[in-house]
Scaffold this active site. Structure first.
Site, PDB file in Angstrom:
ATOM      1  N   HIS A 152       0.831  -1.202   0.000  1.00  0.00           N
ATOM      2  CA  HIS A 152       0.000   0.000   0.000  1.00  0.00           C
ATOM      3  C   HIS A 152       0.871   1.260   0.000  1.00  0.00           C
ATOM      4  O   HIS A 152       2.099   1.181   0.050  1.00  0.00           O
ATOM      5  CB  HIS A 152      -0.946   0.002   1.200  1.00  0.00           C
ATOM      6  CG  HIS A 152      -0.258   0.047   2.524  1.00  0.00           C
ATOM      7  ND1 HIS A 152       0.375  -1.047   3.064  1.00  0.00           N
ATOM      8  CD2 HIS A 152      -0.098   1.051   3.436  1.00  0.00           C
ATOM      9  CE1 HIS A 152       0.890  -0.723   4.234  1.00  0.00           C
ATOM     10  NE2 HIS A 152       0.634   0.543   4.490  1.00  0.00           N
ATOM     11  N   THR A 160       2.137   4.211  -4.563  1.00  0.00           N
ATOM     12  CA  THR A 160       3.089   4.091  -5.673  1.00  0.00           C
ATOM     13  C   THR A 160       4.309   3.267  -5.294  1.00  0.00           C
ATOM     14  O   THR A 160       4.702   3.202  -4.130  1.00  0.00           O
ATOM     15  CB  THR A 160       3.575   5.486  -6.117  1.00  0.00           C
ATOM     16  OG1 THR A 160       3.988   6.230  -4.950  1.00  0.00           O
ATOM     17  CG2 THR A 160       2.500   6.253  -6.858  1.00  0.00           C
ATOM     18  N   ARG A 161       4.923   2.656  -6.326  1.00  0.00           N
ATOM     19  CA  ARG A 161       6.213   1.989  -6.203  1.00  0.00           C
ATOM     20  C   ARG A 161       7.030   2.289  -7.459  1.00  0.00           C
ATOM     21  O   ARG A 161       6.477   2.352  -8.564  1.00  0.00           O
ATOM     22  CB  ARG A 161       6.059   0.462  -6.080  1.00  0.00           C
ATOM     23  CG  ARG A 161       5.345  -0.010  -4.823  1.00  0.00           C
ATOM     24  CD  ARG A 161       6.178   0.250  -3.572  1.00  0.00           C
ATOM     25  NE  ARG A 161       5.568  -0.330  -2.379  1.00  0.00           N
ATOM     26  CZ  ARG A 161       4.612   0.242  -1.650  1.00  0.00           C
ATOM     27  NH1 ARG A 161       4.144   1.437  -2.004  1.00  0.00           N
ATOM     28  NH2 ARG A 161       4.131  -0.358  -0.579  1.00  0.00           N
ATOM     29  N   LYS A 191       6.307  12.508  -2.282  1.00  0.00           N
ATOM     30  CA  LYS A 191       6.377  11.339  -1.392  1.00  0.00           C
ATOM     31  C   LYS A 191       7.836  10.918  -1.245  1.00  0.00           C
ATOM     32  O   LYS A 191       8.551  10.795  -2.240  1.00  0.00           O
ATOM     33  CB  LYS A 191       5.553  10.191  -1.962  1.00  0.00           C
ATOM     34  CG  LYS A 191       5.635   8.892  -1.166  1.00  0.00           C
ATOM     35  CD  LYS A 191       4.875   7.781  -1.883  1.00  0.00           C
ATOM     36  CE  LYS A 191       5.128   6.422  -1.250  1.00  0.00           C
ATOM     37  NZ  LYS A 191       4.478   5.331  -2.009  1.00  0.00           N
ATOM     38  N   HIS A 224      15.074   3.947   2.801  1.00  0.00           N
ATOM     39  CA  HIS A 224      15.229   2.511   2.550  1.00  0.00           C
ATOM     40  C   HIS A 224      15.949   1.800   3.685  1.00  0.00           C
ATOM     41  O   HIS A 224      15.551   0.703   4.086  1.00  0.00           O
ATOM     42  CB  HIS A 224      15.990   2.288   1.241  1.00  0.00           C
ATOM     43  CG  HIS A 224      16.267   0.840   0.964  1.00  0.00           C
ATOM     44  ND1 HIS A 224      15.267  -0.035   0.589  1.00  0.00           N
ATOM     45  CD2 HIS A 224      17.414   0.112   1.023  1.00  0.00           C
ATOM     46  CE1 HIS A 224      15.789  -1.244   0.408  1.00  0.00           C
ATOM     47  NE2 HIS A 224      17.088  -1.184   0.682  1.00  0.00           N
ATOM     48  N   CYS A 227       4.379   0.895   6.601  1.00  0.00           N
ATOM     49  CA  CYS A 227       4.272  -0.421   5.975  1.00  0.00           C
ATOM     50  C   CYS A 227       5.391  -1.297   6.527  1.00  0.00           C
ATOM     51  O   CYS A 227       6.011  -0.968   7.532  1.00  0.00           O
ATOM     52  CB  CYS A 227       4.327  -0.319   4.456  1.00  0.00           C
ATOM     53  SG  CYS A 227       5.905   0.257   3.795  1.00  0.00           S
ATOM     54  N   LYS A 241       8.021  -4.006  -7.926  1.00  0.00           N
ATOM     55  CA  LYS A 241       8.093  -3.826  -9.380  1.00  0.00           C
ATOM     56  C   LYS A 241       8.194  -5.151 -10.113  1.00  0.00           C
ATOM     57  O   LYS A 241       7.805  -5.269 -11.273  1.00  0.00           O
ATOM     58  CB  LYS A 241       9.290  -2.936  -9.733  1.00  0.00           C
ATOM     59  CG  LYS A 241      10.643  -3.563  -9.409  1.00  0.00           C
ATOM     60  CD  LYS A 241      11.816  -2.654  -9.738  1.00  0.00           C
ATOM     61  CE  LYS A 241      11.994  -1.534  -8.763  1.00  0.00           C
ATOM     62  NZ  LYS A 241      12.383  -1.991  -7.392  1.00  0.00           N
TER      63      LYS A 241
END
Length: 393
Positions: free
Chosen positions: A48, A51-52, A264, A268, A314, A347
């Site tokens: 969720h 976007t990715r 956004k 990482h 997430c 992806k």
């Protein structure tokens, strides 16, 4: 007593990877059951947040690049089959402080595999995107054919297609355990048992709930992303690309402001450990949730360091080397495992589903999945190589 399988394949975990596998199997006429503890797309996993990124230039050998190129084709096919916009080719700017990261290996591998890339110095980065405040130590690899996927739409599209081709989906059905016997698998759920000839386990950050039947060397961590108000149109979709940013402060990734939602950005590296049963603390519970993101924006994208418009939480499920796990169960050849996608797997979910379907129907994949075997963890661990931007979403 002989238990007759009710399904050809049972998929445990119907998020991005599982739902894609369900579609690819069902369209081949395989009787498929998908089981999920929630109702995908949902907010309890890793798919969720709108976007990715989708990028094609990876290092570490050609396996990822070949998978990324195939994944791109499959996303286009899913768009055509559903009539839903899933992919935007915004370009992706991968920028890094040369003191912490070099793109040389990725550029060379991309060129060998036919991926369009441009190498940019700091002056050229600033010329193209004046809103970026990068010092002369920065360099970049720009991928003009890359972009971003609408993640919830992608999962919903594969759900639509899987069901249209005859797959069954059971939602709000937590799996208690999985057992195997020669020629079959039993999945024990909150609502009873189901039987299949084969199983695919794609439980994401919830794999720990399937132990001791399967143990993956992955650790789940809590991750946050934020959407920030900008002071100009320079960060809007259509003007600004998707991006990754390697800095002294860490590795970051992000997206342009889409429809006024705000730029956004997420981090990482780092993250608080999480395991099934733990409370997932909401955005803002930690001072670093907004603080880490704002600090980087203020230094490198000051025009996008405005008011926090929205925050989300997430999960990542990291493997020790941040490479994927796609393999057969160590003791049961008729059980496939897909996990450890380490914050950069979404992806690839279109092609991972196809790979899993190939393993079911053909016994092999035409793509090289040897780097993703479970057996690699039987070897001594390699030393930490430092910041690896290829692992950024």
């Amino acid at each position: 007593m002989t238990i007759r399988p009710g399904y050809d394949v049972i998929i445990v975990g119907a998020g991005s990877m599982g739902m894609s596998a369900g579609y690819h199997l069902a369209r081949r006429g395989v009787k498929t059951l998908l089981i999920d503890a929630f109702d995908p797309p949902h907010t309890e996993g890793s798919h969720h947040g709108d976007t990715r990124l989708i990028r094609h230039a990876y290092s570490g050998g050609p396996a990822y690049i070949d998978m990324a190129k195939r994944a791109d084709v499959l996303w286009q096919e899913a768009e055509q089959e559903t009539g839903t916009k899933l992919l935007v080719r915004s370009g992706v700017l991968n920028a890094a402080d040369s003191a912490v990261y070099s793109f040389a290996g990725r550029l060379a591998e991309a060129e060998r595999r036919g991926v369009r890339v441009e190498r940019l110095d700091a002056a050229e980065i600033r010329r193209r995107w004046p809103a970026l405040n990068l010092t002369d130590r920065f360099e970049a690899m720009f991928e003009p054919d890359a972009g971003y996927l609408f993640s919830e739409r992608c999962v919903a599209a594969y759900r639509q297609l899987a069901l249209a081709h005859g797959a069954e989906l059971r939602v709000h059905t937590p799996v208690r355990k999985v057992t195997a016997r020669p020629g079959g698998v039993t999945v024990h759920t909150k609502h009873g048992e189901v039987h299949g000839a084969m199983a695919i386990l794609s439980a994401g950050a919830w794999f720990e709930t399937l132990e001791p039947y399967i143990h993956l060397p992955v650790r789940a961590v809590r991750k946050v992303v934020g959407w920030f108000e900008s002071d100009s149109r320079a960060f809007d979709a259509g003007s600004f690309p998707g991006f990754t940013l390697g800095t002294e402060e860490g590795g970051y990734y992000g997206f342009p402001s889409i429809g006024g939602a705000g730029l956004k950005i997420g981090r990482h590296d780092t993250g608080q450990p999480w395991k099934p049963g733990d409370k997932l603390e909401p955005f803002g519970s930690e001072a670093s949730d907004e603080g880490d993101l704002r600090r980087v924006l203020e230094r490198y994208m000051p025009g996008a360091a405005g008011k926090l418009l929205r925050g989300a939480v997430c999960k990542y499920e990291h493997s020790p080397d941040e490479d994927f796990i796609i393999d057969r169960h160590p003791q049961h050849d008729h059980v496939l495992v897909a996990g450890g996608f380490s914050g950069h797997g979404f992806k690839f979910s279109s092609v991972v589903g196809e790979i899993l379907a190939d393993l079911v129907t053909d016994g092999r994949s035409g793509l090289n999945i040897k780097p993703f075997s479970l057996s690699r963890f039987d070897r001594p661990a390699q030393p930490d190589a430092g910041l690896t931007l290829e692992g950024i979403e």
